[in-house]
Write a protein that holds these residues in place. Structure first.
Motif, PDB file in Angstrom:
ATOM      1  N   ALA A 164       0.804  -1.229   0.000  1.00 25.99           N
ATOM      2  CA  ALA A 164       0.000   0.000   0.000  1.00 25.99           C
ATOM      3  C   ALA A 164       0.838   1.282   0.000  1.00 25.99           C
ATOM      4  CB  ALA A 164      -0.964  -0.010   1.192  1.00 25.99           C
ATOM      5  N   PRO A 165       1.955   1.353   0.739  1.00 22.61           N
ATOM      6  CA  PRO A 165       2.737   2.592   0.706  1.00 22.61           C
ATOM      7  C   PRO A 165       3.208   2.979  -0.686  1.00 22.61           C
ATOM      8  CG  PRO A 165       3.435   1.227   2.543  1.00 22.61           C
ATOM      9  CD  PRO A 165       2.509   0.392   1.716  1.00 22.61           C
ATOM     10  N   VAL A 166       3.369   1.978  -1.565  1.00 21.35           N
ATOM     11  CA  VAL A 166       3.870   2.263  -2.913  1.00 21.35           C
ATOM     12  C   VAL A 166       2.906   3.166  -3.673  1.00 21.35           C
ATOM     13  CG1 VAL A 166       4.699   1.241  -5.073  1.00 21.35           C
ATOM     14  CG2 VAL A 166       5.072   0.050  -2.897  1.00 21.35           C
ATOM     15  N   GLU A 167       1.629   3.087  -3.319  1.00 20.96           N
ATOM     16  CA  GLU A 167       0.654   3.955  -3.980  1.00 20.96           C
ATOM     17  C   GLU A 167       0.987   5.422  -3.714  1.00 20.96           C
ATOM     18  OE1 GLU A 167      -4.093   3.992  -4.914  1.00 20.96           O
ATOM     19  OE2 GLU A 167      -3.385   2.877  -3.166  1.00 20.96           O
ATOM     20  N   HIS A 168       1.347   5.744  -2.472  1.00 21.42           N
ATOM     21  CA  HIS A 168       1.720   7.140  -2.203  1.00 21.42           C
ATOM     22  C   HIS A 168       3.129   7.448  -2.689  1.00 21.42           C
ATOM     23  CE1 HIS A 168       1.450  11.125  -0.639  1.00 21.42           C
ATOM     24  NE2 HIS A 168       2.662  10.973  -0.132  1.00 21.42           N
ATOM     25  N   PHE A 169       4.048   6.485  -2.575  1.00 22.39           N
ATOM     26  CA  PHE A 169       5.381   6.718  -3.142  1.00 22.39           C
ATOM     27  C   PHE A 169       5.255   7.121  -4.613  1.00 22.39           C
ATOM     28  CE2 PHE A 169       7.285   3.101  -0.290  1.00 22.39           C
ATOM     29  CZ  PHE A 169       7.085   3.872   0.842  1.00 22.39           C
ATOM     30  N   THR A 170       4.357   6.452  -5.315  1.00 19.73           N
ATOM     31  CA  THR A 170       4.148   6.715  -6.749  1.00 19.73           C
ATOM     32  C   THR A 170       3.629   8.125  -6.975  1.00 19.73           C
ATOM     33  OG1 THR A 170       3.774   4.371  -7.227  1.00 19.73           O
ATOM     34  CG2 THR A 170       2.841   5.963  -8.789  1.00 19.73           C
ATOM     35  N   ARG A 171       2.639   8.520  -6.171  1.00 20.74           N
ATOM     36  CA  ARG A 171       2.108   9.883  -6.314  1.00 20.74           C
ATOM     37  C   ARG A 171       3.195  10.923  -6.063  1.00 20.74           C
ATOM     38  NH1 ARG A 171      -2.712   7.721  -3.864  1.00 20.74           N
ATOM     39  NH2 ARG A 171      -1.941   8.216  -1.779  1.00 20.74           N
ATOM     40  N   ALA A 172       3.926  10.744  -4.954  1.00 15.68           N
ATOM     41  CA  ALA A 172       4.948  11.720  -4.593  1.00 15.68           C
ATOM     42  C   ALA A 172       6.052  11.775  -5.645  1.00 15.68           C
ATOM     43  CB  ALA A 172       5.525  11.379  -3.220  1.00 15.68           C
ATOM     44  N   ALA A 173       6.522  10.602  -6.084  1.00 18.00           N
ATOM     45  CA  ALA A 173       7.594  10.570  -7.083  1.00 18.00           C
ATOM     46  C   ALA A 173       7.153  11.211  -8.389  1.00 18.00           C
ATOM     47  CB  ALA A 173       8.046   9.131  -7.318  1.00 18.00           C
ATOM     48  N   SER A 174       5.913  10.970  -8.782  1.00 14.16           N
ATOM     49  CA  SER A 174       5.435  11.558 -10.044  1.00 14.16           C
ATOM     50  C   SER A 174       5.426  13.075  -9.960  1.00 14.16           C
ATOM     51  CB  SER A 174       4.037  11.041 -10.394  1.00 14.16           C
ATOM     52  OG  SER A 174       3.045  11.581  -9.527  1.00 14.16           O
ATOM     53  N   LYS A 175       5.088  13.599  -8.799  1.00  9.75           N
ATOM     54  CA  LYS A 175       5.066  15.044  -8.604  1.00  9.75           C
ATOM     55  C   LYS A 175       6.488  15.613  -8.597  1.00  9.75           C
ATOM     56  CE  LYS A 175       1.934  18.318  -7.691  1.00  9.75           C
ATOM     57  NZ  LYS A 175       0.791  18.583  -8.578  1.00  9.75           N
TER      58      LYS A 175
END
Length: 257
Positions: A164-175
């Motif tokens: 589940a943390p990867v979902e937010h890692f993905t959002r943050a990294a994309s930004k």
């Protein structure tokens, strides 16, 4: 305008020796990738890695295999450094690494939790970190997660919970990486017909999963197949670059969010 095709691109795939990772490697080579670095975890996978390297080379691309345990930041740094030194900066970085455990929360020990977290969350975080440092401008980054992120179910707390943390890692990294034209996505397959799936499931659970997706009757085993996922990966790391910061569940209607 940036070139968002696969032809001529350099690729790094963590967990790229066999199963889904191996098919992704072969597929991107067949679609014109210039060079592919595949990572594998242990000596037990060395033969599969060699076969995948041979298949990539047969498709006309350069290929290398790198063995590493990626559960430390240092190992991830070395993986990317080795790739850059051997075949150049990756244009495409894909992380398929994962570890599954199906067990009630009250039975999970600290060592089991730490092992799950190290593979599914920590390694994913440092993969994204090193991708942010090393992937070329206008590059593509994709991480494999799980469709259980959209499920209401027992026994997978340590698996889905550490993915589940990867979902937010993905959002943050994309930004953070977006200013360099880098897109970052995650894909959550449904239960897949691979050796990764069956050891964790009993016969009744396997039977359930084979009928759980809306499209189960229209696929050979009722499960997600690696061939169902590869075209999505190929799209997201090429023409689908405009999709970024998203976790996409690709599962035939097994779960939704």
């Amino acid at each position: 305008m940036a070139d968002h095709g696969i032809s001529g691109k350099t690729v790094l795939i963590a967990g790229g020796a066999k199963n889904l990772g191996g098919l992704i490697a072969r597929d991107l080579a067949a679609h014109g990738a210039k060079a592919v670095a595949i990572h594998y975890n242990s000596a037990a996978t060395a033969d599969a890695a060699a076969e995948t390297v041979a298949a990539i080379r047969a498709a006309g691309a350069e290929a290398i295999a790198i063995q590493a345990d990626l559960t430390s930041a240092g190992a991830m740094e070395k993986l990317f450094a080795h790739t850059v030194n051997a075949i150049g900066r990756p244009d495409i970085a894909i992380n398929t690494v994962g570890k599954v455990l199906k067990k009630p929360i009250v039975e999970i020990g600290e060592a089991e939790y730490d092992a799950m977290s190290a593979v599914n969350a920590k390694a994913a975080f440092f993969f994204l970190k090193e991708a942010g440092r090393h992937v070329a401008d206008n590059g593509k980054v994709c991480t494999l997660v799980t469709s259980l992120l959209g499920a209401y179910t027992p026994f997978y707390a340590s698996y889905a919970g550490t993915k589940a943390p990867v979902e937010h890692f993905t959002r943050a990294a994309s930004k953070e990486f977006g200013e360099r034209g880098i897109s970052v996505t995650a894909i959550g397959p449904g239960p897949m017909d691979t050796p990764f799936f069956y050891p964790a499931e009993g016969p009744e659970a396997v039977a359930y999963h084979k009928t759980a997706a809306a499209l189960s009757p229209f696929t050979p085993t009722g499960l997600t197949h690696i061939e169902d996922i590869v075209p999505w990966i190929r799209f997201l790391v090429s023409d689908g670059w405009w999709m970024t910061g998203q976790t996409i569940l690709v599962n035939g209607g097994y779960t939704t969010k």
